[in-house]
Enzyme design. Structure first.
Site, short mmCIF file in Angstrom:
data_model
loop_
_atom_site.label_atom_id
_atom_site.label_comp_id
_atom_site.label_asym_id
_atom_site.label_seq_id
_atom_site.Cartn_x
_atom_site.Cartn_y
_atom_site.Cartn_z
N GLU A 73 0.82 -1.22 0.00
CA GLU A 73 0.00 0.00 0.00
C GLU A 73 0.85 1.26 0.00
OE1 GLU A 73 -2.03 1.17 3.76
OE2 GLU A 73 -3.77 1.54 2.53
N ASP A 74 2.01 1.18 0.66
CA ASP A 74 2.82 2.39 0.81
C ASP A 74 3.53 2.82 -0.46
OD1 ASP A 74 2.19 2.61 3.53
OD2 ASP A 74 3.60 1.02 4.01
N ARG A 93 12.78 1.38 2.79
CA ARG A 93 11.66 0.86 2.00
C ARG A 93 11.64 1.38 0.55
NH1 ARG A 93 6.12 0.24 4.40
NH2 ARG A 93 6.20 -1.12 2.58
N HIS A 172 0.65 5.61 10.42
CA HIS A 172 0.01 6.23 9.26
C HIS A 172 -1.44 6.59 9.57
CE1 HIS A 172 2.75 3.50 6.64
NE2 HIS A 172 3.20 4.74 6.54
N CYS A 264 -2.76 -2.28 4.34
CA CYS A 264 -1.33 -2.16 3.98
C CYS A 264 -0.87 -3.24 3.02
CB CYS A 264 -0.44 -2.30 5.22
SG CYS A 264 -0.96 -1.35 6.60
C1 CIR Z 1 6.76 -0.06 8.16
O1 CIR Z 1 7.09 0.36 9.25
O2 CIR Z 1 6.94 0.59 7.13
C2 CIR Z 1 6.14 -1.45 8.05
N1 CIR Z 1 6.68 -2.30 9.05
C3 CIR Z 1 4.65 -1.35 8.20
C4 CIR Z 1 3.98 -0.62 7.09
C5 CIR Z 1 2.50 -0.58 7.25
N2 CIR Z 1 1.89 0.04 6.14
C6 CIR Z 1 0.79 0.81 6.21
O3 CIR Z 1 0.32 1.14 7.28
N3 CIR Z 1 0.30 1.25 5.08
#
Ligand code: CIR
Length: 269
Positions: A73-74, A93, A172, A264
């Site tokens: 998702e990110d 990331r 987020h 996510c």
């Molecule tokens: C992070 O900290 O980037 C990952 N462990 C978790 C990302 C979760 N993504 C989201 O809420 N969209």
């Protein structure tokens, strides 16, 4: 992802769980995953739930160099046939993005794609859509320059964007809020101010849940009227059931352990 309306959730991209998943970032809901096989079982159940409720799912291969790669998702924001490729807010990331971008560009042939440069940063997890109204979290991952990039994409459609400051104890905006339908925002008390979302269209409402059910506020509403929810959040469940919604409960423990929620793990496109 939370940038499409419920009726647009026909196809989803996910990414499989890497062997390195126990090294995923974890600072908020989670203390770090410990069981990769259980994470894979839960992730597969998530895929099965999407597919059995009418969503066509494509799974990209895991990449062991990127412990957080399941949280697609990110990495891309798809809005009504346009795509924004954000510069993710955590340096570890950034390199997850190329195969995701490549897949979406080929699937959405000719899609108009915008990228971010300079100091702009954004995680797709900070974007929430309620019908044609958008919210973005200003968070440890998303800054004002990133928000400006999103605004210019949304301006092309005439969609309104409202900025919400994310408190230090949340990752987020979508970690603590979701739109299980195009008229409901689900959000926990003690995270955001009562007026955070501003005046909403007449038929829309914000449903405030107990703070200890913050994780449960992340849900996925599907076009067939079903809503995917995390197991173990009774107030969230009863509130949605009281509104006539049919829930599909999923065990998310090993996803939560890495601060990941339901939204996510997919990009709808
Ligand atoms: C992070 O900290 O980037 C990952 N462990 C978790 C990302 C979760 N993504 C989201 O809420 N969209």
């Amino acid at each position: 992802m939370a940038s499409v309306r419920v009726d647009q959730k026909k196809r989803a991209l996910v990414r499989n769980v890497p062997d390195s998943y126990t090294r995923a970032l974890a600072k908020y809901f989670g203390k770090g995953p410990t069981d990769v096989e259980l994470a894979r079982t839960q992730h597969q159940a998530y895929i099965n739930a999407l597919e059995s409720n009418g969503v066509k799912v494509h799974a990209l291969a895991a990449d062991d160099r990127h412990p957080d790669c399941i949280f697609v998702e990110d990495q891309a924001v798809v809005v009504d046939g346009k795509m924004l490729l954000p510069l993710p807010g955590h340096p570890s990331r950034v390199a997850e993005q190329p195969p995701i971008a490549e897949f979406l560009m080929s699937e959405l042939g000719g899609v108009q794609t915008c990228t971010m440069g300079g100091e702009a940063r954004m995680d797709g997890g900070d974007i929430l859509r309620l019908g044609n109204l958008f919210f973005v979290g200003r968070s440890s991952r998303t800054n004002d320059l990133g928000i400006a990039s999103l605004r210019s994409l949304l301006d092309d459609f005439g969609f309104e964007l409202r900025v919400i400051d994310i408190p230090g104890h949340a990752l987020h905006l979508t970690s603590i809020a979701s739109t299980p339908t195009d008229t409901i925002i689900l959000v926990p008390e003690d995270y955001l101010a009562a007026e955070a979302f501003g005046d909403l269209p007449e038929d829309c409402e914000v449903l405030w849940m107990p703070a200890d059910e913050a994780y449960g506020c992340n849900t996925i509403g599907l076009p067939n009227g079903k809503v995917l929810v995390a197991e173990g959040y009774p107030t969230v469940h009863s509130t949605l059931r009281d509104r006539g919604l049919d829930l599909v409960e999923l065990d998310m423990s090993e996803i939560r352990a890495a601060d990941g929620s339901l939204t996510c793990c997919s990009i709808f496109y």
